[in-house]
Design an enzyme around this catalytic site. Structure first.
Site, PDB file in Angstrom:
ATOM      1  N   ASN A  10       0.679  -1.290   0.070  1.00  0.00           N
ATOM      2  CA  ASN A  10      -0.104   0.044   0.037  1.00  0.00           C
ATOM      3  C   ASN A  10       0.908   1.194   0.122  1.00  0.00           C
ATOM      4  O   ASN A  10       1.384   1.738   1.117  1.00  0.00           O
ATOM      5  CB  ASN A  10      -0.887   0.004   1.384  1.00  0.00           C
ATOM      6  CG  ASN A  10      -1.782   1.270   1.312  1.00  0.00           C
ATOM      7  OD1 ASN A  10      -1.757   2.264   0.704  1.00  0.00           O
ATOM      8  ND2 ASN A  10      -2.932   1.076   1.959  1.00  0.00           N
ATOM      9  N   ARG A  91      -2.578  -1.934  -3.365  1.00  0.00           N
ATOM     10  CA  ARG A  91      -3.791  -0.741  -3.540  1.00  0.00           C
ATOM     11  C   ARG A  91      -3.359  -0.100  -4.636  1.00  0.00           C
ATOM     12  O   ARG A  91      -2.173   0.470  -4.801  1.00  0.00           O
ATOM     13  CB  ARG A  91      -3.535  -0.218  -1.988  1.00  0.00           C
ATOM     14  CG  ARG A  91      -4.595   1.138  -2.048  1.00  0.00           C
ATOM     15  CD  ARG A  91      -4.270   2.122  -1.308  1.00  0.00           C
ATOM     16  NE  ARG A  91      -5.093   3.161  -1.338  1.00  0.00           N
ATOM     17  CZ  ARG A  91      -4.721   4.325  -0.856  1.00  0.00           C
ATOM     18  NH1 ARG A  91      -3.649   4.712  -0.421  1.00  0.00           N
ATOM     19  NH2 ARG A  91      -5.666   5.418  -0.975  1.00  0.00           N
ATOM     20  N   HIS A 179     -10.711   6.154  -1.773  1.00  0.00           N
ATOM     21  CA  HIS A 179     -10.929   5.482  -0.497  1.00  0.00           C
ATOM     22  C   HIS A 179     -11.787   4.266  -0.654  1.00  0.00           C
ATOM     23  O   HIS A 179     -12.370   3.874   0.586  1.00  0.00           O
ATOM     24  CB  HIS A 179     -11.460   6.370   0.545  1.00  0.00           C
ATOM     25  CG  HIS A 179     -10.482   7.541   0.790  1.00  0.00           C
ATOM     26  ND1 HIS A 179     -10.741   8.920   1.377  1.00  0.00           N
ATOM     27  CD2 HIS A 179      -9.081   7.363   1.052  1.00  0.00           C
ATOM     28  CE1 HIS A 179      -9.568   9.564   1.541  1.00  0.00           C
ATOM     29  NE2 HIS A 179      -8.395   8.823   1.361  1.00  0.00           N
ATOM     30  N   ARG A 235      -4.874  19.494   0.901  1.00  0.00           N
ATOM     31  CA  ARG A 235      -5.713  19.565  -0.487  1.00  0.00           C
ATOM     32  C   ARG A 235      -6.760  20.437  -0.168  1.00  0.00           C
ATOM     33  O   ARG A 235      -7.366  20.379   0.824  1.00  0.00           O
ATOM     34  CB  ARG A 235      -6.360  18.112  -0.901  1.00  0.00           C
ATOM     35  CG  ARG A 235      -5.262  17.013  -1.198  1.00  0.00           C
ATOM     36  CD  ARG A 235      -5.862  15.741  -1.371  1.00  0.00           C
ATOM     37  NE  ARG A 235      -4.947  14.636  -1.513  1.00  0.00           N
ATOM     38  CZ  ARG A 235      -5.296  13.266  -1.122  1.00  0.00           C
ATOM     39  NH1 ARG A 235      -6.508  13.047  -0.740  1.00  0.00           N
ATOM     40  NH2 ARG A 235      -4.193  12.584  -1.087  1.00  0.00           N
ATOM     41  N   GLU A 384      -8.505  -2.162   5.462  1.00  0.00           N
ATOM     42  CA  GLU A 384      -8.199  -2.003   3.970  1.00  0.00           C
ATOM     43  C   GLU A 384      -7.273  -3.308   3.620  1.00  0.00           C
ATOM     44  O   GLU A 384      -7.528  -3.975   2.397  1.00  0.00           O
ATOM     45  CB  GLU A 384      -7.345  -0.868   3.905  1.00  0.00           C
ATOM     46  CG  GLU A 384      -8.277   0.660   3.993  1.00  0.00           C
ATOM     47  CD  GLU A 384      -7.583   1.631   3.866  1.00  0.00           C
ATOM     48  OE1 GLU A 384      -7.542   2.462   2.787  1.00  0.00           O
ATOM     49  OE2 GLU A 384      -6.615   1.883   4.368  1.00  0.00           O
TER      50      GLU A 384
END
Length: 411
Positions: A10, A91, A179, A235, A384
């Site tokens: 990941n 991922r 996500h 962001r 995840e």
């Protein structure tokens, strides 16, 4: 059934996380996990823990680039101390307009993903690099791309489409959402009692929210890239396009080329804005909370903007879903920031959301809604890596060859 070691990779903009899981039947057992953090900074860190959470590596090496960082991971995995993986799951933040399904990685697939790196410029380049390296370092071991966009593929065309000229839509400019592996893991943990109308807020350095009906994505806050939607650590989130034009024109006045101007604008909206840009202090909520306690006005404004934006998205998603049964907080801020959760839910009583202060005074999994709240409010940590392992095992089982690695292992 024999065990089957699966490596999960990941990668982030400045980190590589990894874990080795033992998959046997329905069991998923974490054997080891680790990360290389601070790539390209002076704050490099390399750590590994065993399945019980005990540190077995804890170093602060120089990490000038991703090659040096991944070499540390590779050396550890080839040290003989850990089981060699029989499959690898990556991922993958975004595969581009033509890749919507999780799938086996080939060199052609990597090239296709790389060609759309502009959709996730902070994540895709390093992910592509690691995919190429993994194919070389573990020859013959099947690698699989598990997409963050996969969960959002159920959004309608109305939701995906952007109000832009058709020529750009034909290039794949639309809303993808991100996500997704985190959201999918929340659904996995809620089964078999998945509420009909659900909102999940994944709040960390990157933040987004998703509206879910009967376990499927209806809408999500992020758009073409992870820069859109909610204000994040660095962001902007959604912003008036005129602001971007203003910033771009100001950059162009310095005499740089068009490409340099675009790169500078990308840096501004993805790495220097959000909580960091507004506070002029930090992108870390913990730092901002401390500054607020010390009376820092800019930190207060940044956090208030974050909270206000999330409240607006909750309201819009409730309208889109036609009501709400459950609100879930996940991600680093969602799991651990008691004050943020309380502030986000304050004033939403008209939507049936009431949080109990005592129940909310917790970090980690919990039900934090008040007894008289019409909406259940929960905190659920994401899983995840577990979802990536599950997809890897599913894809292996679906391989057409009867001599697939999975079948050979469990025969």
């Amino acid at each position: 059934m024999a065990s089957f070691p699966v490596l999960v990779l990941n990668s982030g903009s400045s980190s590589i996380k990894f874990g080795i899981y033992e998959a046997a039947g329905d069991q998923r057992i974490k054997l080891f996990e680790g990360a290389v953090d601070g790539i390209g900074t002076e704050l490099g860190k390399f750590w590994m823990k065993d399945g019980e959470g005990r540190k077995i590596i804890d170093e602060t090496p120089a990490l000038p680039n991703r090659a040096v960082a991944f070499a540390l991971v590779s050396d550890a995995l080839h040290s003989g101390k850990f089981p060699s993986p029989l499959a690898i799951g990556h991922r993958t933040v975004c595969g581009g307009p033509s890749i919507s399904e999780n799938q086996h990685i080939t060199t052609e697939l990597i090239d296709e993903i790389d060609s759309h790196s502009a959709l996730a410029p902070l994540h895709t380049p390093i992910a592509v690099y690691i995919m190429r390296e993994a194919l070389k370092l573990f020859p013959g071991v099947p690698n699989f791309a598990v997409l963050d966009t996969y969960f959002h593929r159920t959004m309608s065309e109305l939701v995906k489409a952007m109000p832009i000229p058709a020529e750009f839509a034909a290039m794949g400019v639309r809303r993808y959402g991100y996500h997704g592996i985190s959201y999918e893991s929340i659904i996995h943990q809620l089964r078999p009692n998945v509420p009909e109308k659900l909102i999940v807020a994944h709040l960390g350095n990157g933040a987004s929210m998703t509206a879910i009906r009967n376990g499927e994505c209806v809408d999500t806050s992020m758009g073409l890239t992870p820069t859109g939607g909610i204000i994040s650590g660095t962001r902007t989130g959604d912003i008036d396009p005129g602001v971007l034009l203003f910033m771009l024109n100001k950059i162009a006045e310095t005499g740089v080329s068009a490409k340099e101007a675009a790169d500078q604008l990308e840096t501004l909206v993805s790495k220097k804005s959000g909580l960091l840009g507004m506070s002029q202090l930090s992108n870390d909520m913990r730092d901002l909370r401390g500054a607020i306690d010390d009376g820092n006005v800019q930190a207060r404004l940044a956090v208030d903007k974050f909270v206000w934006t999330i409240q607006k998205w909750i309201g819009s998603f409730v309208a889109e879903l036609g009501g709400l049964d459950m609100l879930v907080f996940t991600g680093g801020i969602g799991e651990n920031d008691i004050a943020s959760r309380a502030e986000m839910c304050a004033g939403l009583e008209a939507l049936g959301i009431r949080v109990d202060a005592e129940r909310n005074n917790v970090r980690g999994a919990a039900v934090i809604s008040a007894a008289d709240s019409r909406v259940i409010v929960r905190v659920i940590p994401p899983a995840e890596d577990l979802m990536i392992v599950n997809h890897v095992m599913r894809l292996l089982a679906e391989q057409p060859s009867p001599e697939s690695a999975l079948e050979a292992q469990i025969a």
